[in-house]
Design an enzyme around this catalytic site. Sequence first.
Site, mmCIF file in Angstrom:
data_model
loop_
_atom_site.group_PDB
_atom_site.id
_atom_site.type_symbol
_atom_site.label_atom_id
_atom_site.label_comp_id
_atom_site.label_asym_id
_atom_site.label_seq_id
_atom_site.Cartn_x
_atom_site.Cartn_y
_atom_site.Cartn_z
ATOM 1 N N SER A 3 1.059 -1.450 0.117
ATOM 2 C CA SER A 3 0.177 -0.287 -0.286
ATOM 3 C C SER A 3 0.877 1.654 0.192
ATOM 4 C CB SER A 3 -1.098 -0.734 1.493
ATOM 5 O OG SER A 3 -1.960 1.249 0.995
ATOM 6 N N THR A 4 0.789 2.343 1.210
ATOM 7 C CA THR A 4 1.760 2.980 1.185
ATOM 8 C C THR A 4 3.148 3.017 0.788
ATOM 9 O OG1 THR A 4 0.417 4.030 2.864
ATOM 10 C CG2 THR A 4 2.184 5.759 2.735
ATOM 11 N N ASP A 24 -4.579 -4.569 6.092
ATOM 12 C CA ASP A 24 -4.958 -5.706 5.703
ATOM 13 C C ASP A 24 -4.088 -6.117 4.691
ATOM 14 O OD1 ASP A 24 -6.217 -6.772 3.397
ATOM 15 O OD2 ASP A 24 -5.332 -4.903 1.557
ATOM 16 N N HIS A 76 -3.031 -0.957 -3.215
ATOM 17 C CA HIS A 76 -3.817 -0.133 -2.855
ATOM 18 C C HIS A 76 -4.219 1.251 -3.579
ATOM 19 C CE1 HIS A 76 -3.677 -2.015 1.418
ATOM 20 N NE2 HIS A 76 -4.842 -3.064 0.700
ATOM 21 N N MET A 102 0.459 1.341 4.610
ATOM 22 C CA MET A 102 -0.769 1.130 5.805
ATOM 23 C C MET A 102 -1.761 0.451 6.632
ATOM 24 S SD MET A 102 -2.884 4.610 6.724
ATOM 25 C CE MET A 102 -0.943 6.014 6.085
#
Length: 387
Positions: A191-192, A314, A218, A311
């Site tokens: 993600s991030t 997940d 994401h 972050m």
Amino acid sequence: MSKVTVLVVDDSVVVRRLVINALSIDPDIVVVGTASSGRLALQKITQLKPDVVTLDVEMPDMNGLEALVELRKTHSRLPVIMFSTVTERGASATLDALGKGANDYVTKPSSVGSVDEAIDSVRRQLIPKIKALAEWAAQDGVRRGRPTRPARTAPPATAAAAPRAVLPPAPTPRPRATPGARIEAVAIGVSTGGPDALAGILPKISQTIGVPIFIVQHMPPVFTRLFAERLDARSGLTVTEAKHGDLVRPGCVYIAPGDLHMTVTRRGDEVRIATNQDPPEAWCRPAVNVLFRSVAQVYGGATLAVILTGMGSDGLRGVEVLHGAGAQIVVQDEPTSIVWGMPGAVAGAGLADRIVALDGIAAEINQRVSSSRASVAPRAAKSVSVR
């Protein structure tokens, strides 16, 4: 604890006010200033020394990308969140910005019914990212001996932010899989910080890896297609945004499409991609958990799962299923992660076989897959029951 200070940069008065209103609900964040152009933003950064900057992509005089390039010459570690439209032009510019040092991005609301809904949309996206990146910058400053603000070990949860678990120190990984255990698929969740991480990893993956690679990053629609095209241009592997019904082929990389969960299904000797718009899981769609559970059903223990910077948590539930099936689990380490939420959740739960710095992830994947192909004869993957 000191508050996180934010500089809001956007040429639209309406958007600046929207962001200010969205952030005002959180007592730990204070907007210390605004700027209507990139050039003015550079001056304000020097004057105000904010902890985080939100930066519009398209502005007159000096646009966000030009401002970012100049900013990085003097503020290499200042967290910058791009504020982008969900359009092909906006997505392309945002991906350019991520490649030039932006830390993350937020998409502007485009089809909401009211101002309150627009504010809520921005609030849900922006507040968790501001807090996570401010914490990353503080911890990074401590590691470098140059703390810029007090590090926060666990920011308080807000109505806008997903709950963040306070993780115990990660246990020392203990390899479970037999050395050389066969790997028939690689599944990656990120993600991030992911675009930059994947841009560094995929070009280093062996072109003869011989197994498919499935990735959940994401991202919203449009972004995932453009991102896949960019990775394809940089990598010796074929990288594509996955489509429902795609036949899975060895040596190909499949990026989950924005706003769709991606799964894999087997019929006879064929494995195909399936997508759906089931409800978000762990606040995400696409969700790593959804992909990982389906990979467990199709490939079982013959899977290498990799969790990179991101972050939230997940991927944790999906890793639990893969771990139970005997899959190999590798996570990125904390110092090289922009946010150690996703990999930290897996490491903290004791599910990681190895914790690896970002610059060692590609070599780890290559070594594990090549070892498995060299030392183990092909076998049928054990499927597992997913509850």
